[in-house]
Design a protein around this motif. Structure first.
Motif, mmCIF file in Angstrom:
data_model
loop_
_atom_site.group_PDB
_atom_site.id
_atom_site.type_symbol
_atom_site.label_atom_id
_atom_site.label_comp_id
_atom_site.label_asym_id
_atom_site.label_seq_id
_atom_site.Cartn_x
_atom_site.Cartn_y
_atom_site.Cartn_z
ATOM 1 N N ALA A 54 0.832 -1.216 0.000
ATOM 2 C CA ALA A 54 0.000 0.000 0.000
ATOM 3 C C ALA A 54 0.864 1.264 0.000
ATOM 4 C CB ALA A 54 -0.934 -0.005 1.212
ATOM 5 N N LYS A 55 1.976 1.231 0.748
ATOM 6 C CA LYS A 55 2.849 2.404 0.870
ATOM 7 C C LYS A 55 3.891 2.495 -0.230
ATOM 8 C CE LYS A 55 5.060 3.721 4.571
ATOM 9 N NZ LYS A 55 4.804 5.116 4.908
ATOM 10 N N GLU A 56 4.096 1.358 -0.960
ATOM 11 C CA GLU A 56 5.229 1.231 -1.899
ATOM 12 C C GLU A 56 6.534 1.482 -1.139
ATOM 13 O OE1 GLU A 56 4.515 3.514 -5.488
ATOM 14 O OE2 GLU A 56 2.380 3.031 -5.415
ATOM 15 N N ARG A 57 6.632 0.843 0.029
ATOM 16 C CA ARG A 57 7.785 1.055 0.911
ATOM 17 C C ARG A 57 8.889 0.052 0.596
ATOM 18 N NH1 ARG A 57 7.925 3.330 6.468
ATOM 19 N NH2 ARG A 57 9.179 2.129 7.912
ATOM 20 N N PRO A 58 10.165 0.489 0.576
ATOM 21 C CA PRO A 58 11.265 -0.462 0.360
ATOM 22 C C PRO A 58 11.265 -1.543 1.448
ATOM 23 C CG PRO A 58 12.057 1.808 0.278
ATOM 24 C CD PRO A 58 10.636 1.864 0.752
ATOM 25 N N PRO A 141 3.605 1.681 10.154
ATOM 26 C CA PRO A 141 4.414 2.824 9.712
ATOM 27 C C PRO A 141 3.498 4.015 9.443
ATOM 28 C CG PRO A 141 3.972 1.426 7.843
ATOM 29 C CD PRO A 141 3.291 0.786 9.038
ATOM 30 N N SER A 142 4.069 5.159 9.155
ATOM 31 C CA SER A 142 3.247 6.326 8.814
ATOM 32 C C SER A 142 2.398 5.998 7.580
ATOM 33 C CB SER A 142 4.140 7.532 8.560
ATOM 34 O OG SER A 142 5.148 7.221 7.628
ATOM 35 N N ALA A 143 1.171 6.552 7.542
ATOM 36 C CA ALA A 143 0.179 6.137 6.543
ATOM 37 C C ALA A 143 0.248 6.954 5.238
ATOM 38 C CB ALA A 143 -1.219 6.237 7.156
ATOM 39 N N ASN A 144 1.466 7.343 4.850
ATOM 40 C CA ASN A 144 1.668 8.076 3.597
ATOM 41 C C ASN A 144 2.273 7.146 2.544
ATOM 42 O OD1 ASN A 144 3.887 8.354 5.673
ATOM 43 N ND2 ASN A 144 5.018 8.738 3.773
ATOM 44 N N LEU A 145 2.202 7.564 1.280
ATOM 45 C CA LEU A 145 2.983 6.866 0.260
ATOM 46 C C LEU A 145 4.450 7.100 0.588
ATOM 47 C CD1 LEU A 145 1.103 7.779 -3.031
ATOM 48 C CD2 LEU A 145 1.364 5.486 -2.043
ATOM 49 N N PRO A 149 5.230 13.506 2.464
ATOM 50 C CA PRO A 149 5.123 13.936 3.863
ATOM 51 C C PRO A 149 4.163 13.047 4.659
ATOM 52 C CG PRO A 149 4.946 15.821 2.381
ATOM 53 C CD PRO A 149 4.885 14.593 1.529
ATOM 54 N N SER A 150 4.487 12.795 5.919
ATOM 55 C CA SER A 150 3.642 11.941 6.767
ATOM 56 C C SER A 150 2.280 12.608 6.992
ATOM 57 C CB SER A 150 4.325 11.698 8.110
ATOM 58 O OG SER A 150 5.535 11.017 7.902
ATOM 59 N N PRO A 151 1.210 11.795 7.148
ATOM 60 C CA PRO A 151 -0.136 12.346 7.299
ATOM 61 C C PRO A 151 -0.444 12.709 8.744
ATOM 62 C CG PRO A 151 -0.211 9.959 7.019
ATOM 63 C CD PRO A 151 1.231 10.322 7.104
ATOM 64 N N VAL A 178 4.996 15.084 14.243
ATOM 65 C CA VAL A 178 6.177 14.373 13.715
ATOM 66 C C VAL A 178 6.200 12.969 14.325
ATOM 67 C CG1 VAL A 178 7.660 16.331 13.157
ATOM 68 C CG2 VAL A 178 7.678 15.395 15.487
ATOM 69 N N GLU A 179 6.863 12.042 13.629
ATOM 70 C CA GLU A 179 6.900 10.660 14.071
ATOM 71 C C GLU A 179 7.660 10.531 15.393
ATOM 72 O OE1 GLU A 179 8.135 11.912 11.403
ATOM 73 O OE2 GLU A 179 7.350 10.955 9.598
ATOM 74 N N SER A 180 7.539 9.338 16.005
ATOM 75 C CA SER A 180 8.134 9.099 17.322
ATOM 76 C C SER A 180 9.650 9.256 17.325
ATOM 77 C CB SER A 180 7.783 7.682 17.776
ATOM 78 O OG SER A 180 8.256 6.734 16.834
ATOM 79 N N LYS A 234 14.823 8.980 0.563
ATOM 80 C CA LYS A 234 14.187 10.273 0.287
ATOM 81 C C LYS A 234 12.924 10.309 1.146
ATOM 82 C CE LYS A 234 12.253 12.629 -3.747
ATOM 83 N NZ LYS A 234 10.833 12.488 -3.788
ATOM 84 N N HIS A 235 12.690 11.421 1.791
ATOM 85 C CA HIS A 235 11.657 11.428 2.813
ATOM 86 C C HIS A 235 10.899 12.732 2.838
ATOM 87 C CE1 HIS A 235 11.647 7.912 5.357
ATOM 88 N NE2 HIS A 235 10.958 8.560 6.255
ATOM 89 N N TYR A 236 9.661 12.673 3.229
ATOM 90 C CA TYR A 236 8.875 13.855 3.581
ATOM 91 C C TYR A 236 8.806 14.870 2.453
ATOM 92 C CZ TYR A 236 10.743 11.833 7.909
ATOM 93 O OH TYR A 236 11.149 10.981 8.889
HETATM 94 MG MG MG Z 1 7.281 7.135 7.576
#
Ligand code: MG
Ligand code: AMP
Length: 339
Positions: A54-58, A141-145, A149-151, A178-180, A234-236
């Motif tokens: 869903a996130k296309e996360r590595p 994990p954060s619910a963004n692609l 940027p994180s939601p 911001v995340e934990s 690459k982030h946010y």
């Molecule tokens: Mg994240």
């Protein structure tokens, strides 16, 4: 679209529905006090695989496992040092993730292939109720692609996840934004792998020796083995090109007014003399806490307003400011103009 994504206000009924979906091996988005998370049964490798899709996360970027009771800690972590227990006592429930050796119950996909696992007990009532009702720890994990940027609200999640997951629980705007804070333990020391709302100063109440991993402030090379795998990606990043401008409020104003073109937008901290200019600005607020709370929403808004270049003031590096800097410097792909 594989799913008709439902967005429901968080209440007993919707939490019950979400828990059922999780027990059936599905992924649902839940509010937490940091950012929104994409949650699935942390023990179920097929369910966790759906989060990555869903996130296309590595695949080598590990997920944090969320628990609601201290007794669940031993289902997730195989060794719990005294320092970790002291941190749990001081900061849980809350925005602190501890990296500890994992139990065999945590499948390799959840921990990104590592022998360790990140564990956190969130304080948001919906997240806690969902973990209780699902009766399993939730990998979330954060619910963004991946990369965006994180939601920090349910609408952000819908934008990235529409058609990818069956359900979003809407529990309002995330408090921290911001995340934990992610930490690991060295004998008698705590090392911060990712800064967050639990600051180095706060952690120093547990042990005087609090270290900050070099990946927090500096870019890490993709070929390097890193302590916190998320830091190498690459982030946010919004679509706009983000540039941090490091200088006094006057220098910032002069720089952006002379360099800005149509399509420039500024992220500022308080009005700082920008209010009597024509330059479009988003004010993140004066305190580091406000800046953390507003940052991701502002990055998403910059895209919605069609910004091409975003000039951002340079955050302070102490307290929660370190978390703001850590996220912004990645959004800016480490591009800083020093005045
Ligand atoms: Mg994240
Ligand atoms: P997210 O869930 O999107 O907030 O990202 C979780 C981040 O926590 C990862 O990208 C890592 O940087 C960090 N993390 C989670 N588990 C571990 C672990 N076992 N070892 C080191 N860092 C971790």
């Amino acid at each position: 679209m594989a799913f008709e994504t439902q967005m429901l206000s968080s209440n007993d009924e919707s939490i019950e529905l979400a828990a059922k979906l999780i027990q059936q091996g599905e992924v649902v988005a839940m509010p937490t006090e940091t950012v929104y998370g994409l949650a699935a049964n942390a023990f179920d490798e097929h369910a966790v695989a759906k989060i990555f899709r869903a996130k296309e996360r590595p695949a080598d970027n590990p997920l944090i496992v969320h628990i609601s009771e201290l007794t669940q800690m031993t289902d997730v972590a195989s060794q719990i040092p005294t320092l970790a227990l002291s941190c749990a006592k001081a900061f849980w429930p809350g925005p602190l993730t501890m990296v500890l050796p994992k139990t065999p119950r945590i499948p390799s996909i959840t921990s990104g292939g590592l022998e360790t696992v990140g564990i956190r007990m969130p304080s948001h009532p919906t997240a806690r109720a969902l973990i209780d009702a699902a009766e399993v720890p939730l990998a979330a994990p954060s619910a963004n692609l991946s990369g965006s940027p994180s939601p920090t609200c349910a609408e952000h999640v819908l934008k990235d996840m529409n058609g990818r997951i069956p359900l979003i629980l809407d529990g309002g705007v995330s408090d921290a934004g911001v995340e934990s804070t992610v930490i690991c333990f060295e004998p008698e020391a705590i090392k911060i792998l990712r800064p967050g709302a639990i600051t180095a100063q706060m952690l120093a109440s547990v042990t005087p020796d609090v270290r900050i991993d070099k990946g927090v402030l500096h870019a890490v090379d993709n070929s390097q083995v890193v302590a916190s795998p998320g830091m190498k990606y690459k982030h946010y990043s919004p679509k706009a090109n983000v540039i941090i401008v490091d200088g006094s409020p006057e220098q910032f104003k002069d720089y952006v007014l002379s360099s800005g073109t149509p399509g420039t937008l500024c992220l500022i901290f308080g009005d700082e003399g920008m209010d009597n200019t024509e330059m479009p600005c988003i004010d993140l607020g004066l305190s580091s806490e406000e800046q953390a709370h507003n940052l991701f929403d502002a990055l998403r808004e910059a895209d919605e307003r069609g910004a091409k270049t975003v000039y951002a003031r340079c955050p302070k590096l102490d307290g929660v400011g370190l978390a703001v800097y850590n996220r912004l410097i990645r959004a800016a792909a480490f591009e800083v103009v020093k005045l």
